[in-house]
Design a protein around this motif. Structure first.
Motif, PDB file in Angstrom:
ATOM      1  N   ALA A   5       0.850  -1.189   0.000  1.00 27.36           N
ATOM      2  CA  ALA A   5       0.000   0.000   0.000  1.00 27.36           C
ATOM      3  C   ALA A   5       0.881   1.233   0.000  1.00 27.36           C
ATOM      4  O   ALA A   5       1.686   1.413   0.921  1.00 27.36           O
ATOM      5  CB  ALA A   5      -0.910  -0.012   1.220  1.00 27.36           C
ATOM      6  N   GLU A   6       0.767   2.036  -1.058  1.00 27.66           N
ATOM      7  CA  GLU A   6       1.549   3.261  -1.172  1.00 27.66           C
ATOM      8  C   GLU A   6       0.707   4.463  -0.751  1.00 27.66           C
ATOM      9  O   GLU A   6      -0.521   4.450  -0.857  1.00 27.66           O
ATOM     10  CB  GLU A   6       2.007   3.502  -2.611  1.00 27.66           C
ATOM     11  CG  GLU A   6       2.827   2.383  -3.226  1.00 27.66           C
ATOM     12  CD  GLU A   6       2.115   1.708  -4.357  1.00 27.66           C
ATOM     13  OE1 GLU A   6       2.781   1.231  -5.292  1.00 27.66           O
ATOM     14  OE2 GLU A   6       0.863   1.649  -4.302  1.00 27.66           O
ATOM     15  N   SER A   7       1.403   5.506  -0.333  1.00 24.63           N
ATOM     16  CA  SER A   7       0.741   6.771  -0.020  1.00 24.63           C
ATOM     17  C   SER A   7       1.746   7.888  -0.197  1.00 24.63           C
ATOM     18  O   SER A   7       2.954   7.639  -0.299  1.00 24.63           O
ATOM     19  CB  SER A   7       0.187   6.758   1.413  1.00 24.63           C
ATOM     20  OG  SER A   7       1.229   6.563   2.338  1.00 24.63           O
ATOM     21  N   GLY A   8       1.247   9.115  -0.250  1.00 25.16           N
ATOM     22  CA  GLY A   8       2.130  10.265  -0.249  1.00 25.16           C
ATOM     23  C   GLY A   8       2.267  11.011  -1.559  1.00 25.16           C
ATOM     24  O   GLY A   8       2.943  12.034  -1.610  1.00 25.16           O
ATOM     25  N   CYS A  22       5.477   3.271   1.615  1.00 21.91           N
ATOM     26  CA  CYS A  22       4.918   1.978   1.207  1.00 21.91           C
ATOM     27  C   CYS A  22       5.006   1.014   2.388  1.00 21.91           C
ATOM     28  O   CYS A  22       6.076   0.867   3.000  1.00 21.91           O
ATOM     29  CB  CYS A  22       5.679   1.422   0.016  1.00 21.91           C
ATOM     30  SG  CYS A  22       5.185  -0.249  -0.476  1.00 21.91           S
ATOM     31  N   THR A 111       0.947   5.413  -6.918  1.00 20.79           N
ATOM     32  CA  THR A 111       0.517   6.722  -6.427  1.00 20.79           C
ATOM     33  C   THR A 111       1.025   7.788  -7.401  1.00 20.79           C
ATOM     34  O   THR A 111       2.168   7.744  -7.837  1.00 20.79           O
ATOM     35  CB  THR A 111       1.013   6.970  -4.993  1.00 20.79           C
ATOM     36  OG1 THR A 111       0.490   8.211  -4.516  1.00 20.79           O
ATOM     37  CG2 THR A 111       2.535   7.002  -4.892  1.00 20.79           C
TER      38      THR A 111
END
Length: 117
Positions: A5-8, A22, A111
């Protein structure tokens, strides 16, 4: 199976900074790489930064000196600090885990990073 799961990601002006994160879950392989790749529209996916379970890191030529990858081996997370961003850094950034033993690859959903000029 490894789940990522990626973010940002987001929109930033040229010269700005972003940090991607991640997190991995599932059956994380012992001998592994945990990496960042990116893909811009109409272009092939390219390696941004790689980290290995033996502690080694490497970077793509276009990001050397601007991006820094950090990994928490205990938590199975990896981050990518991106400084001095350029419009050509605009792409979807993907987190990747390589299982060196079973030759499996796992990918996050990606992302979006957009750098405006």
């Amino acid at each position: 199976q490894v789940y990522l799961a990626e973010s940002g990601g987001g929109l930033v002006q040229a010269g700005g900074s972003l940090r991607l994160f991640c997190a991995a879950s599932g059956s994380f392989p012992i001998n592994n790489g945990m990496n960042w790749y990116r893909q811009a529209p109409g272009k092939q996916r390219e390696m941004v930064a790689r980290t290995s379970s033996d502690g080694t890191t490497s970077y793509g030529d276009s990001v050397k000196g601007r991006f820094t990858v950090s990994r928490d081996y205990a938590k199975n997370t990896v981050s990518l600090q991106m400084n001095n961003l350029k419009p050509e850094d605009t792409a979807v950034y993907y987190c990747n885990v390589e299982d060196y033993s079973d030759y499996e690859d796992y990918w996050g959903q990606g992302t979006q990073v957009t750098v405006s000029s």
